[in-house]
Design a protein around this motif. Structure first.
Motif, mmCIF file in Angstrom:
data_model
loop_
_atom_site.group_PDB
_atom_site.id
_atom_site.type_symbol
_atom_site.label_atom_id
_atom_site.label_comp_id
_atom_site.label_asym_id
_atom_site.label_seq_id
_atom_site.Cartn_x
_atom_site.Cartn_y
_atom_site.Cartn_z
ATOM 1 N N ALA A 12 0.833 -1.213 0.000
ATOM 2 C CA ALA A 12 0.000 0.000 0.000
ATOM 3 C C ALA A 12 0.863 1.257 0.000
ATOM 4 O O ALA A 12 0.565 2.227 -0.703
ATOM 5 N N LEU A 13 1.947 1.239 0.771
ATOM 6 C CA LEU A 13 2.862 2.383 0.814
ATOM 7 C C LEU A 13 3.494 2.630 -0.548
ATOM 8 O O LEU A 13 3.579 3.766 -1.012
ATOM 9 N N HIS A 14 3.922 1.553 -1.193
ATOM 10 C CA HIS A 14 4.581 1.692 -2.493
ATOM 11 C C HIS A 14 3.595 2.214 -3.546
ATOM 12 O O HIS A 14 3.926 3.112 -4.327
ATOM 13 N N GLU A 15 2.391 1.664 -3.543
ATOM 14 C CA GLU A 15 1.359 2.111 -4.484
ATOM 15 C C GLU A 15 1.036 3.593 -4.270
ATOM 16 O O GLU A 15 0.887 4.355 -5.229
ATOM 17 N N ARG A 41 2.217 20.135 -3.010
ATOM 18 C CA ARG A 41 2.948 20.101 -1.737
ATOM 19 C C ARG A 41 2.630 18.819 -0.957
ATOM 20 O O ARG A 41 3.525 18.131 -0.462
ATOM 21 N N LEU A 42 1.355 18.471 -0.875
ATOM 22 C CA LEU A 42 0.970 17.270 -0.134
ATOM 23 C C LEU A 42 1.386 15.991 -0.860
ATOM 24 O O LEU A 42 1.728 15.003 -0.211
ATOM 25 N N ASP A 43 1.365 16.018 -2.193
ATOM 26 C CA ASP A 43 1.881 14.859 -2.942
ATOM 27 C C ASP A 43 3.325 14.574 -2.545
ATOM 28 O O ASP A 43 3.710 13.427 -2.338
ATOM 29 N N ARG A 44 4.133 15.609 -2.457
ATOM 30 C CA ARG A 44 5.551 15.441 -2.100
ATOM 31 C C ARG A 44 5.678 14.912 -0.668
ATOM 32 O O ARG A 44 6.448 13.992 -0.403
ATOM 33 N N GLU A 45 4.961 15.519 0.255
ATOM 34 C CA GLU A 45 5.013 15.084 1.656
ATOM 35 C C GLU A 45 4.618 13.620 1.773
ATOM 36 O O GLU A 45 5.280 12.833 2.448
ATOM 37 N N CYS A 46 3.531 13.263 1.115
ATOM 38 C CA CYS A 46 2.994 11.920 1.216
ATOM 39 C C CYS A 46 3.934 10.903 0.567
ATOM 40 O O CYS A 46 4.219 9.854 1.153
ATOM 41 N N ALA A 47 4.418 11.209 -0.634
ATOM 42 C CA ALA A 47 5.329 10.282 -1.320
ATOM 43 C C ALA A 47 6.593 10.054 -0.495
ATOM 44 O O ALA A 47 7.044 8.912 -0.344
ATOM 45 N N ASP A 48 7.134 11.123 0.054
ATOM 46 C CA ASP A 48 8.360 10.991 0.852
ATOM 47 C C ASP A 48 8.123 10.169 2.112
ATOM 48 O O ASP A 48 8.926 9.310 2.472
ATOM 49 N N MET A 49 7.011 10.422 2.784
ATOM 50 C CA MET A 49 6.707 9.687 4.016
ATOM 51 C C MET A 49 6.435 8.220 3.715
ATOM 52 O O MET A 49 6.921 7.342 4.433
ATOM 53 N N CYS A 50 5.686 7.955 2.657
ATOM 54 C CA CYS A 50 5.412 6.562 2.291
ATOM 55 C C CYS A 50 6.700 5.822 1.967
ATOM 56 O O CYS A 50 6.881 4.669 2.377
ATOM 57 N N ALA A 51 7.592 6.471 1.239
ATOM 58 C CA ALA A 51 8.874 5.842 0.895
ATOM 59 C C ALA A 51 9.677 5.541 2.156
ATOM 60 O O ALA A 51 10.269 4.463 2.291
ATOM 61 N N TYR A 52 9.668 6.472 3.104
ATOM 62 C CA TYR A 52 10.416 6.258 4.338
ATOM 63 C C TYR A 52 9.821 5.113 5.165
ATOM 64 O O TYR A 52 10.548 4.246 5.659
ATOM 65 N N VAL A 53 8.506 5.118 5.306
ATOM 66 C CA VAL A 53 7.859 4.065 6.103
ATOM 67 C C VAL A 53 8.026 2.707 5.414
ATOM 68 O O VAL A 53 8.227 1.685 6.087
ATOM 69 N N GLU A 54 7.987 2.688 4.087
ATOM 70 C CA GLU A 54 8.228 1.442 3.366
ATOM 71 C C GLU A 54 9.627 0.902 3.698
ATOM 72 O O GLU A 54 9.796 -0.284 3.975
ATOM 73 N N GLN A 55 10.609 1.777 3.690
ATOM 74 C CA GLN A 55 11.971 1.358 4.037
ATOM 75 C C GLN A 55 12.032 0.860 5.477
ATOM 76 O O GLN A 55 12.657 -0.161 5.760
ATOM 77 N N ALA A 56 11.383 1.587 6.368
ATOM 78 C CA ALA A 56 11.388 1.198 7.779
ATOM 79 C C ALA A 56 10.758 -0.179 7.966
ATOM 80 O O ALA A 56 11.268 -1.015 8.724
ATOM 81 N N GLU A 66 4.681 3.684 15.110
ATOM 82 C CA GLU A 66 4.630 5.143 15.273
ATOM 83 C C GLU A 66 4.680 5.847 13.920
ATOM 84 O O GLU A 66 3.919 6.781 13.653
ATOM 85 N N LEU A 67 5.567 5.387 13.046
ATOM 86 C CA LEU A 67 5.698 5.988 11.719
ATOM 87 C C LEU A 67 4.432 5.779 10.902
ATOM 88 O O LEU A 67 3.985 6.691 10.189
ATOM 89 N N ALA A 68 3.829 4.607 11.015
ATOM 90 C CA ALA A 68 2.598 4.322 10.289
ATOM 91 C C ALA A 68 1.472 5.253 10.746
ATOM 92 O O ALA A 68 0.653 5.687 9.923
ATOM 93 N N GLY A 69 1.439 5.573 12.014
ATOM 94 C CA GLY A 69 0.423 6.501 12.518
ATOM 95 C C GLY A 69 0.557 7.885 11.904
ATOM 96 O O GLY A 69 -0.437 8.495 11.483
ATOM 97 N N VAL A 70 1.779 8.379 11.832
ATOM 98 C CA VAL A 70 2.036 9.685 11.213
ATOM 99 C C VAL A 70 1.729 9.611 9.718
ATOM 100 O O VAL A 70 1.112 10.520 9.157
ATOM 101 N N CYS A 71 2.124 8.530 9.088
ATOM 102 C CA CYS A 71 1.893 8.360 7.657
ATOM 103 C C CYS A 71 0.397 8.350 7.352
ATOM 104 O O CYS A 71 -0.038 8.936 6.346
ATOM 105 N N ALA A 72 -0.405 7.724 8.186
ATOM 106 C CA ALA A 72 -1.858 7.700 7.977
ATOM 107 C C ALA A 72 -2.419 9.121 7.964
ATOM 108 O O ALA A 72 -3.255 9.453 7.114
ATOM 109 N N THR A 73 -1.947 9.957 8.858
ATOM 110 C CA THR A 73 -2.400 11.350 8.925
ATOM 111 C C THR A 73 -2.049 12.096 7.639
ATOM 112 O O THR A 73 -2.878 12.819 7.073
#
Length: 108
Positions: A12-15, A41-56, A66-73
């Motif tokens: 889901a994060l990668h998609e 702006r939000l596309d960039r924030e979301c893509a970056d966060m998803c990529a980070y959480v995917e790596q994590a 914790e990261l997934a909670g922030v990513c959901a927001t």
């Protein structure tokens, strides 16, 4: 949790990251780019966060919950913004964002 336990989240994060990157690029091509500023702006924030959480998640970080909670927001914020625009890329991005937000909530 092992990497395999996070597979649905990872998918889901990668998609979502891909959808946000596509939406970001497509928004930059729109006639009224200034109107698309919040979406971009939000596309960039979301893509970056998803990529980070995917790596994590793939490295079994102890902070995935914790990261997934922030990513959901962030995914929900991006989805809500994209949903405001009639462009196909925005609608597809919103769909991916909401799907990812749900996966993140389950992981959190």
């Amino acid at each position: 949790m092992a990497h395999e336990q996070h597979q649905q989240l990872i998918d889901a994060l990668h998609e979502c990251m891909e959808a946000c990157n596509h939406c970001f690029d497509a928004c930059l091509q729109e006639e009224d780019v200034k109107m698309m500023a919040d979406c971009i702006r939000l596309d960039r924030e979301c893509a970056d966060m998803c990529a980070y959480v995917e790596q994590a998640a793939t490295r079994n970080s102890p902070f995935v919950k914790e990261l997934a909670g922030v990513c959901a927001t962030i995914c929900e914020a991006c989805g809500n913004e994209c949903r405001k625009h009639d462009h196909d890329h925005c609608q597809k991005c919103a769909e991916a964002c909401f799907k990812c937000a749900e996966a993140c909530k389950q992981a959190a």
